[in-house]
Design an enzyme around this catalytic site. Structure first.
Site, PDB file in Angstrom:
ATOM      1  N   ASP A  18     -14.310   6.457  -3.283  1.00 13.71           N
ATOM      2  CA  ASP A  18     -13.758   6.076  -3.998  1.00 13.71           C
ATOM      3  C   ASP A  18     -13.870   6.468  -5.938  1.00 13.71           C
ATOM      4  OD1 ASP A  18     -11.823   4.284  -3.799  1.00 13.71           O
ATOM      5  OD2 ASP A  18     -13.389   2.795  -3.513  1.00 13.71           O
TER       6      ASP A  18
ATOM      7  N   ASN B 102     -14.555   2.077   1.619  1.00 10.54           N
ATOM      8  CA  ASN B 102     -12.984   1.964   2.647  1.00 10.54           C
ATOM      9  C   ASN B 102     -12.458   3.406   3.433  1.00 10.54           C
ATOM     10  OD1 ASN B 102     -13.755   4.888   0.871  1.00 10.54           O
ATOM     11  ND2 ASN B 102     -12.525   4.864  -0.455  1.00 10.54           N
TER      12      ASN B 102
ATOM     13  N   GLY C 290     -16.763  -4.481  -7.022  1.00 12.23           N
ATOM     14  CA  GLY C 290     -16.583  -3.322  -6.270  1.00 12.23           C
ATOM     15  C   GLY C 290     -16.055  -1.559  -6.784  1.00 12.23           C
TER      16      GLY C 290
ATOM     17  N   SER D 126       0.510  -1.103  -0.461  1.00 13.99           N
ATOM     18  CA  SER D 126      -0.334   0.541   0.018  1.00 13.99           C
ATOM     19  C   SER D 126       0.383   1.321  -0.419  1.00 13.99           C
ATOM     20  CB  SER D 126      -1.242  -0.341   1.355  1.00 13.99           C
ATOM     21  OG  SER D 126      -1.706   1.331   0.921  1.00 13.99           O
TER      22      SER D 126
ATOM     23  N   LYS E 176     -13.627  -4.651   2.507  1.00 16.46           N
ATOM     24  CA  LYS E 176     -14.509  -3.831   1.844  1.00 16.46           C
ATOM     25  C   LYS E 176     -15.906  -3.830   2.486  1.00 16.46           C
ATOM     26  CE  LYS E 176     -11.617  -0.658  -0.899  1.00 16.46           C
ATOM     27  NZ  LYS E 176     -12.102   0.098  -2.284  1.00 16.46           N
TER      28      LYS E 176
ATOM     29  N   SER F   9      -0.649   4.173   0.479  1.00 10.59           N
ATOM     30  CA  SER F   9      -1.571   5.070   2.138  1.00 10.59           C
ATOM     31  C   SER F   9      -0.417   5.440   2.991  1.00 10.59           C
ATOM     32  CB  SER F   9      -2.771   4.859   2.175  1.00 10.59           C
ATOM     33  OG  SER F   9      -4.029   4.230   1.471  1.00 10.59           O
TER      34      SER F   9
ATOM     35  N   GLY G 102     -15.800  -3.229 -16.578  1.00  9.85           N
ATOM     36  CA  GLY G 102     -15.814  -4.218 -15.874  1.00  9.85           C
ATOM     37  C   GLY G 102     -17.260  -3.659 -15.430  1.00  9.85           C
TER      38      GLY G 102
ATOM     39  N   THR H  63      -8.567  -1.451   2.291  1.00  8.95           N
ATOM     40  CA  THR H  63      -8.654  -1.833   1.087  1.00  8.95           C
ATOM     41  C   THR H  63      -9.200  -3.556   1.049  1.00  8.95           C
ATOM     42  OG1 THR H  63      -7.034  -2.140  -0.427  1.00  8.95           O
ATOM     43  CG2 THR H  63      -6.445  -2.647   1.703  1.00  8.95           C
TER      44      THR H  63
END
Length: 282
Positions: free
Chosen positions: A109, A93, A138, A21, A72, A23, A135, A68
Site C-alpha cells: 500500500d 495485502n 490501517g 473489487s 489484512k 483487482s 485518519g 483486502t
C-alpha cells in the site's frame, strides 16, 4: 483472451465481500497484455474461514493472492515470513506462496501511495515541507511508513478519536505530531501535502469537512477514496489551484509488486490501464 493450460499460474483477491473489487479487471488486463498463461480470480472468504483459506493456498497450487478488508491482519498472522514493510504496518495485502509451501506476507500500500503521488503530482517532493494526514486506521499506518521512508521530516496526524492517532505516533516516532481533529483547518497552513486516509467523502459516507483556503498555493492534495473518483476534497483542491491526486492510482500501483511476484513480469501502470479499470466500475 489467453487460454488456460494445466501449467497456468493462479492468483486472486481475498475479501468479504469481494464482488466490488476492481483487482480482477486490473490483473486480467496485464495477463492479457503480456500473453501470460494464468488467471486472477475473486476469492470471497468469510472472516471465520480466512486463516484456513490462506493456509490452503500453497496446497491448491496458487501463486498467491491480494488481501483486502477485513482480512489484512489475519493474513499477517498466518504468513510464516513477512517483509519489513508488513512488519511495520502490522497488516498484509499481498501473499506470495513460496516453493517450500510457506507464505510470504507483504504490504504494498505504501509503495502504491508514493508511486501514485509521484506520477500524479511530479512537483511534490518529500522534503517540500510537512505532510498532514487525516485518519489513523490501517491505511494511515501504510501512508505514515511510506512518507517517513521517502524522507518526510514532519507529519501532522489528525483523527476523530485522538487516542488512535497518539498510538500511531508512539509507533512511528518523532516525525509524527498529533493534533486535534477540530484543528484540521489550521493544521494545513504551511503543509506541502494533505492526505485523506479516512472513508469520509466516499460514496454513501458522510462528507469530509475541511477548508483548504489556508493551504499554500503549491500544496498537493490526495484522497485515498476513489469512489467517487472526484471527491469533494479533490474538487475543492482544484478550485483553490492546488495539485490534486485521486486514489485510483494507488490501487493500480500497489498491484505491480504482487503481479511481478506471481507471474514473473513487472507490469506498467498506463493511461490505457486506468481507462480499462474505470470502465469496470459498478
Amino acid at each position: 483472451m489467453t487460454s488456460l493450460s494445466g501449467k497456468s499460474r493462479i492468483a486472486g483477491v481475498a475479501g468479504w465481500p469481494v464482488a466490488h473489487s476492481l483487482s480482477p479487471r486490473l490483473h486480467g488486463y496485464w495477463l492479457a497484455e503480456h500473453g501470460i498463461d494464468g488467471a486472477y480470480v475473486p476469492l470471497p472468504v468469510r472472516p471465520e474461514r480466512a486463516a484456513e483459506a490462506f493456509r490452503a493456498l500453497p496446497a491448491l497450487g496458487f501463486a498467491g493472492c491480494n488481501v483486502t478488508v477485513p482480512h489484512k491482519e489475519t493474513a499477517f498472522a498466518v504468513a510464516e515470513a513477512k517483509s519489513p514493510m508488513a512488519e511495520r504496518i502490522g497488516a498484509v495485502n499481498t501473499l506470495v506462496c513460496r516453493e517450500d509451501g510457506t507464505l510470504l506476507g507483504d504490504n504494498t500500500d505504501g509503495y502504491g501511495f508514493i508511486a501514485n503521488l509521484r506520477a500524479g503530482a511530479p512537483v511534490w517532493r518529500p522534503d517540500c515541507g510537512p505532510a498532514v494526514v487525516l485518519g489513523a486506521g490501517g491505511s494511515a499506518r501504510a501512508i505514515l511508513a511510506a512518507l517517513i521512508d521517502a524522507g518526510t521530516d514532519t507529519i501532522i496526524l489528525l483523527n476523530r478519536t485522538r487516542d488512535r492517532a497518539e498510538n500511531l505516533a508512539k509507533i512511528f516516532g518523532k516525525q509524527v505530531h498529533v493534533d486535534d481533529w477540530g484543528a484540521r483547518n489550521a493544521a494545513i497552513k504551511g503543509a506541502a501535502l494533505i492526505v485523506n486516509t479516512t472513508t469520509l467523502g466516499m460514496t454513501g459516507k458522510e462528507a469530509l469537512e475541511i477548508d483548504l483556503s489556508a493551504a499554500p498555493n503549491d500544496a498537493t492534495v490526495t484522497d485515498l477514496v476513489y469512489s467517487p473518483l472526484e471527491t469533494t476534497l479533490l474538487r475543492d483542491a482544484r478550485a483553490h489551484g492546488l495539485a490534486a491526486v485521486d486514489g485510483l492510482g494507488m490501487l493500480l500501483h500497489q498491484a505491480v509488486p504482487g503481479f511481478e511476484a506471481w507471474f514473473g513480469v513487472r507490469p506498467e501502470v498506463t493511461d490505457e490501464l486506468r481507462r480499462h479499470v474505470l470502465a469496470g466500475r459498478q
